[in-house]
Enzyme design. Structure first.
Site, PDB file in Angstrom:
ATOM      1  N   HIS A   1      20.817 -37.476  14.367  1.00 43.66           N
ATOM      2  CA  HIS A   1      21.595 -36.452  14.693  1.00 43.66           C
ATOM      3  C   HIS A   1      21.707 -35.127  13.584  1.00 43.66           C
ATOM      4  O   HIS A   1      21.387 -35.595  12.557  1.00 43.66           O
ATOM      5  CB  HIS A   1      22.831 -36.834  15.371  1.00 43.66           C
ATOM      6  CG  HIS A   1      23.654 -37.527  14.055  1.00 43.66           C
ATOM      7  ND1 HIS A   1      24.586 -36.829  13.435  1.00 43.66           N
ATOM      8  CD2 HIS A   1      23.861 -38.765  13.844  1.00 43.66           C
ATOM      9  CE1 HIS A   1      25.161 -37.402  12.503  1.00 43.66           C
ATOM     10  NE2 HIS A   1      24.723 -38.512  12.697  1.00 43.66           N
TER      11      HIS A   1
ATOM     12  N   CYS B   1      23.847 -44.365  11.359  1.00 45.93           N
ATOM     13  CA  CYS B   1      22.877 -43.211  11.977  1.00 45.93           C
ATOM     14  C   CYS B   1      22.256 -42.453  10.806  1.00 45.93           C
ATOM     15  O   CYS B   1      22.814 -42.438   9.719  1.00 45.93           O
ATOM     16  CB  CYS B   1      23.773 -42.517  12.891  1.00 45.93           C
ATOM     17  SG  CYS B   1      24.434 -43.613  14.533  1.00 45.93           S
TER      18      CYS B   1
END
Length: 521
Positions: A414, A433
């Site tokens: 992201h 992440c």
């Protein structure tokens, strides 16, 4: 052969159960006839096989794991001949599996490795090789065909030609060395950098010889600064041209240790699928970097932020199947409990400033509540009954785009609004992440010329505040790797710190002894 294979321990080799089963099947399919003996000598294929086993070190393996006998001479006699044939079969079965897909299941080495190489059936694989018109060519085809693996194999040979441990010069402790310094240690520094190729050796012209003779080897000049900077870049260090403690430690690591490190990383390449995908994305956790690859070569490089040590980013292969533009963010329970709750107790207005909505309860029974109505000082991990959702916008933790993957452990790539952390040299700050600095360019790469999404429309959608989900026309393979040593496309050695201790775990696993195949035949 039939009699030996019928015994509980064929050939007294102490083989693992699966390998013994494969060997029995292999010989049963051949009516228990010898495969490698052309009495009283080895056959041509056996001689070729023995040569590859003896050279297993070039693949980052250990030749001693496949050693048969000191003289590699086929013995006389039916029983000894049968045992010799079985020993060569067992050794070659181990080798062909090890060199093509690795020496074991990665998850047994490290629980954070979610990568599952296809382990071929040893009997079937060896039978395929024996049926090949070119047995030597078949043996050559077994290691990974990836260019990074081939470069690593060449680099391993180069490292093994460099000075051994006891001959590697050591840079003594002391004050940092920098441009303009004069210090006896600088002569050692020059030797180290010359050996690594960072400090060029002048072409032996008369002028160069005269200049070198008049130069002071203990002086830190501009050429040495450039060499130190190059060395630092190759090791993922701050490229400031100053030899401080970190740079000194890296300089003092002998080539033999770097060879071991490179061999460990060759094992990691063997775990990957034979084809990574003509277009794919690779994230190297240890390098804090992402590369998007197309058939034309490397298309995009981007710094990334990965999981901190106690929330490690796992190793796995997956596919990017879609994008979420201007995404909202629902913090996972772990982040809510460990990161956000302590912050909210100190600063209850944080939720309003960062545009979080608060929900009480779960599922259909969940209802939205006013963030100001919750006394967060009395909320603990035990009585937590709230969850949060952050609205799209400039403060959203996922930035302008989230890359949707298919894994079961909630890991994705992201964007991020916090750009300052990308300037750090060591970037392990996330909860697992992967934050991508060049997220817009990666989104464009993933869309791959989708006519619905030209660059200007993509940019507008990423800052619109209106969440849109885009399904890719074609899934994009993504490989989250952990590589601490490799050879780059320019032929330069690259080394990185073992930030998660995975080199240590893998080294311990690969050092375990295999079955003893080296008995005196």
């Amino acid at each position: 052969l039939r009699a030996e294979l019928a015994s509980p321990d064929p050939g007294a080799l102490a083989l693992p159960v699966e390998l013994a089963r494969a060997m029995r099947q292999f010989y049963a399919d051949r009516a228990y006839q010898p495969v490698w003996l052309n009495s009283p000598h080895w056959s041509d294929k056996a001689t070729q096989a023995l040569q590859y086993l003896a050279a297993a070190d070039r693949e980052g393996l250990s030749a001693r794991d496949y050693m048969l006998a000191p003289d590699m001479t086929a013995p006389h006699g039916d029983k000894l001949g049968a045992i010799a044939d079985m020993r060569l079969t067992a050794a070659l079965m181990r080798y062909v599996v090890d060199v093509s897909s690795g020496r074991g299941a990665p998850e047994k080495f490290d629980p954070d490795l979610f990568i599952h190489p296809r382990r071929p059936d040893p009997a079937m694989l060896l039978a395929t090789g024996l049926a090949a018109p070119d047995f030597r060519g078949w043996l050559d085809s077994l290691p990974p065909a990836h260019a990074p693996y081939r470069r690593s194999r060449d680099g391993l040979a180069r490292l093994r030609q460099m000075p051994a441990d006891g001959d590697w010069p050591q840079l003594a402790d002391g004050p940092a060395l920098r441009a303009g310094d004069r210090d006896p240690r600088i002569a050692i520094l020059r030797t180290q950098l010359t050996q690594w190729g960072d400090l060029a050796v002048p072409v032996a012209t008369a002028e160069a010889v005269a200049a070198q003779a008049s130069a002071d080897p203990q002086f830190f000049d501009s050429a040495l600064t450039e060499a130190v900077t190059g060395f630092q870049r190759r090791h993922g260090l701050a490229a400031d041209g100053i030899v401080g403690a970190q740079t000194r430690r890296a300089l003092n690591v002998p080539p033999s240790e770097r060879a071991r490190q490179l061999a460990l990383n060759m094992e990691r390449w063997r775990w990957l699928a034979p084809q990574l995908g003509p277009r794919h994305v690779r994230v190297n956790i240890a390098d804090f970097n992402l590369v998007a690859v197309s058939p034309d070569g490397d298309t995009l490089h981007s710094p990334v932020i990965v999981g901190r040590d106690y929330r490690r980013t796992p190793v796995f292969s997956d596919r990017i199947v879609g994008l979420v533009l201007s995404p909202s963010w629902t913090p996972p329970v772990t982040i809510l409990r460990k990161d956000l709750l302590p912050k909210l107790r100190e600063d209850p207005d944080y939720l309003i400033r960062k545009r979080f909505r608060v929900f009480e309860g779960w599922g259909d029974a969940a209802r939205e509540v006013d963030p100001a109505s919750v006394d967060w000082r009395n909320v603990s991990t035990r009585n937590l009954r709230y969850w949060l959702r952050q609205a799209p916008g400039p403060d959203n933790a996922l930035g302008g785009v989230r890359f949707t993957l298919t894994n079961d452990f909630g890991i994705y790539l992201h964007d991020t609004p916090d750009r300052g952390l990308f300037s750090r040299n060591k970037r392990d700050f996330s909860s697992g992440c992967v934050r991508v600095q060049e997220a817009e360019q990666l989104a464009l790469f993933a869309l791959h010329g989708d006519p619905r999404w030209p660059l200007d429309k993509l940019r507008a959608a990423m800052v619109s505040g209106e969440t849109r989900t885009v399904k890719l026309l074609e899934p994009l393979p993504v490989h989250i790797l952990y590589l601490t040593a490799w050879i780059d496309s320019a032929g330069r050695f690259q080394f990185r710190d073992d930030i998660y201790g995975r080199d240590m775990l893998l080294n311990q696993a690969l050092a375990l002894p295999g079955p003893d195949l080296s008995g005196n035949l």
